[in-house]
Design an enzyme around this catalytic site. Structure first.
Site, PDB file in Angstrom:
ATOM      1  N   GLU A   1     -10.860  -5.713   8.769  1.00 56.06           N
ATOM      2  CA  GLU A   1     -10.244  -4.424   8.442  1.00 56.06           C
ATOM      3  C   GLU A   1     -10.642  -4.072   7.018  1.00 56.06           C
ATOM      4  OE1 GLU A   1      -5.899  -2.143   8.337  1.00 56.06           O
ATOM      5  OE2 GLU A   1      -5.986  -4.320   8.538  1.00 56.06           O
TER       6      GLU A   1
ATOM      7  N   GLY B   1       2.345  -5.594   7.440  1.00 53.92           N
ATOM      8  CA  GLY B   1       1.335  -6.211   6.585  1.00 53.92           C
ATOM      9  C   GLY B   1       0.153  -6.708   7.392  1.00 53.92           C
ATOM     10  N   SER B   2      -0.503  -7.731   6.882  1.00 51.64           N
ATOM     11  CA  SER B   2      -1.734  -8.228   7.492  1.00 51.64           C
ATOM     12  C   SER B   2      -1.442  -9.041   8.748  1.00 51.64           C
ATOM     13  CB  SER B   2      -2.494  -9.107   6.492  1.00 51.64           C
ATOM     14  OG  SER B   2      -1.805 -10.332   6.284  1.00 51.64           O
TER      15      SER B   2
ATOM     16  N   ASN C   1       0.805  -1.223   0.000  1.00 48.67           N
ATOM     17  CA  ASN C   1       0.000   0.000   0.000  1.00 48.67           C
ATOM     18  C   ASN C   1       0.843   1.282   0.000  1.00 48.67           C
ATOM     19  OD1 ASN C   1       0.666  -0.874   2.659  1.00 48.67           O
ATOM     20  ND2 ASN C   1      -0.831   0.557   3.513  1.00 48.67           N
TER      21      ASN C   1
ATOM     22  N   CYS D   1      -3.119   1.478   6.765  1.00 51.34           N
ATOM     23  CA  CYS D   1      -3.356   0.710   7.991  1.00 51.34           C
ATOM     24  C   CYS D   1      -3.861   1.579   9.133  1.00 51.34           C
ATOM     25  CB  CYS D   1      -2.100  -0.041   8.402  1.00 51.34           C
ATOM     26  SG  CYS D   1      -0.679   1.020   8.756  1.00 51.34           S
TER      27      CYS D   1
ATOM     28  N   GLU E   1       4.295  -4.824  12.361  1.00 51.87           N
ATOM     29  CA  GLU E   1       3.456  -3.639  12.157  1.00 51.87           C
ATOM     30  C   GLU E   1       2.239  -4.096  11.367  1.00 51.87           C
ATOM     31  OE1 GLU E   1       3.955  -0.898  13.582  1.00 51.87           O
ATOM     32  OE2 GLU E   1       6.019  -1.112  14.253  1.00 51.87           O
TER      33      GLU E   1
END
Length: 457
Positions: free
Chosen positions: A336, A190-191, A115, A246, A212
């Site tokens: 999310e 990331g996820s 992203n 995020c 993160e």
């Protein structure tokens, strides 16, 4: 031995030479990184437009400018960060002196998402270089145009025995990178789902990890808020990068007494920022690929859309969209969102706020809009979250003097500025004592000395 394993072993050998430990070496590498980024600045602009439809101004604010600012800070502060730090010494160790020494961890792995593909790979890289490490970089393959440009930046600036660029599909590359080599630290953005896989792989070799991740970051708008300002600041962040951020507000909790007026202001602001046809807006991005496009379409299904909702599969476009009062059990309120959909939920009581937020505990960010300082302070202390803002959204991320990171499902560890340097360093506690006086009290026999020890210790 595979080619990748050979490269990784070469990195370990290079680190063991001690070359990376000097301040001069680290500064030279940071300057080379800066020079290479500036050389490819226009190529990065074009690549990020191709991947995510970001204009060059947005690229500067959220990608290249942030990294260059991080480099500037590291260059300015590096000597100070590296200096042993004097800390107080307890009575039992007087007349000794106590210090904190920072040393490089070794060979570290940084894995970045799509992203903000440049910033989220290069920001931790700056900290890892400043701390004196060798670094393996795994970019996201989904931002393919940016991935190629970043490869040229790294490969022209650095020897692969020092900084190794390892592109490729994550599902195959991450096991290749992690299963046959022991890193000294793994840094993943990331996820949450993939973060758990990274954590499990690192645990097998007791490798420390910074994660993160993300989550559903709530945005609380109380009756004491400046509604016009709140609408502008929420819309500005929520629909930046088409919501693929995020720390974007995932949903808004608005008091019912102001909800109707606030929604009117949200709609008005969207039109002012992106026009009547957001698909033609200079400032509005695109969804990264069809998989995420269809995921977001599914989240909109059977929801009450009160603004936006338009989409174009060919252009990977989904308009800035407001969803009114979704069910707490709907997928849009359980996952999310990571896209340009903004649910707005009314509340009456404080219990409704806490109940809603606790459904997705420990969000990466929390935002409260209120003109009442006591109200803001109460909610900042009441809600567990990674970091956040009062009367703004996401802008805490821009302050390198604040640690950025999550807690629980939204991550572990933090970085930015000096916090990045510390993340990629080991802190050694050192006590220095003189040979005189050599006090007999500490030596055997200890019999009869208990009372004295209690007083001193």
């Amino acid at each position: 031995m595979t080619g990748l394993t050979h490269h990784l072993n070469a990195m370990r050998s290079f680190f063991n030479t001690g070359v990376t430990r000097s301040a001069d070496f680290r500064k030279q590498q940071l300057l080379q990184l800066k020079e290479s980024i500036l050389k490819y600045e226009e190529a990065l602009n074009n690549a990020l437009y191709e991947d995510l439809h970001k204009n060059k101004e947005e690229v500067w604010i959220t990608e290249t400018g942030m990294v260059l600012s991080e480099i500037a800070t590291a260059l300015k502060e590096l000597k100070n960060w590296m200096e042993p730090r004097n800390v107080p010494t307890n009575l039992a160790n007087l007349p000794g002196k106590s210090f904190l020494y920072y040393e490089p961890l070794g060979v570290v792995l940084i894995i970045a998402p799509w992203n903000y593909p440049f910033q989220l790979l290069f920001m931790p890289l700056v900290g890892a270089i400043a701390a004196g490490n060798c670094v393996v970089l795994k970019p996201s393959e989904l931002a393919s145009a940016t991935e190629k440009v970043m490869g040229r930046i790294i490969e022209e600036a650095f020897d692969p025995a020092y900084i190794l660029y390892a592109p490729g599909e994550g599902a195959t590359m991450i096991p290749e990178l992690m299963d046959n080599f022991h890193y000294d630290h793994v840094f993943y953005t990331g996820s949450t789902a993939v973060g758990k896989i990274i954590y499990q792989k690192a645990a097998a070799s007791l490798t420390p990890v910074t994660l993160e991740l993300g989550g559903k970051s709530p945005c609380l708008v109380t009756p004491n808020a400046s509604l016009k300002v709140a609408a502008r600041r929420i819309i500005n962040i929520k629909f930046s990068n088409a919501g693929q951020m995020c720390i974007a507000p995932d949903y808004v909790l608005a008091h019912r007494s102001i909800k109707k007026e606030f929604i009117r202001l949200l709609k008005e602001t969207i039109t002012k920022f992106y026009g009547d046809q957001p698909i033609a807006s200079y400032d509005f991005g695109r969804i990264i690929n069809k998989k995420h496009f269809f995921r977001l379409k599914a989240l909109m299904a059977e929801q009450e859309i009160i603004h936006g909702g338009e989409h174009n599969e060919e252009q990977l476009f989904i308009a800035p969209t407001i969803i009114d009062e979704p069910s707490m059990d709907a997928p849009v309120m359980k996952e999310e969102i990571f896209g340009p959909l903004l649910p707005v939920i009314g509340y009456e009581t404080d219990e409704e706020i806490t109940s809603c937020i606790r459904r997705n505990e420990n969000p990466l960010a929390f935002y409260i809009f209120t003109g009442n300082k006591k109200e803001a302070e109460r909610w900042l202390r009441e809600i567990p979250f990674g970091g956040g803002c009062v009367n703004n959204a996401a802008t805490h991320y821009l302050n390198k003097h604040l640690p950025f990171g999550g807690r629980g499902n939204s991550g572990t560890g933090h970085y930015h500025g000096k916090f990045s340097f510390e993340t990629f360093s080991h802190v050694k506690g050192i006590l220095k004592t003189t040979t005189w006086p050599d006090i007999p009290l500490a030596y055997p026999s200890l019999k009869g000395k208990l009372g004295t020890f209690k007083k001193i210790i």
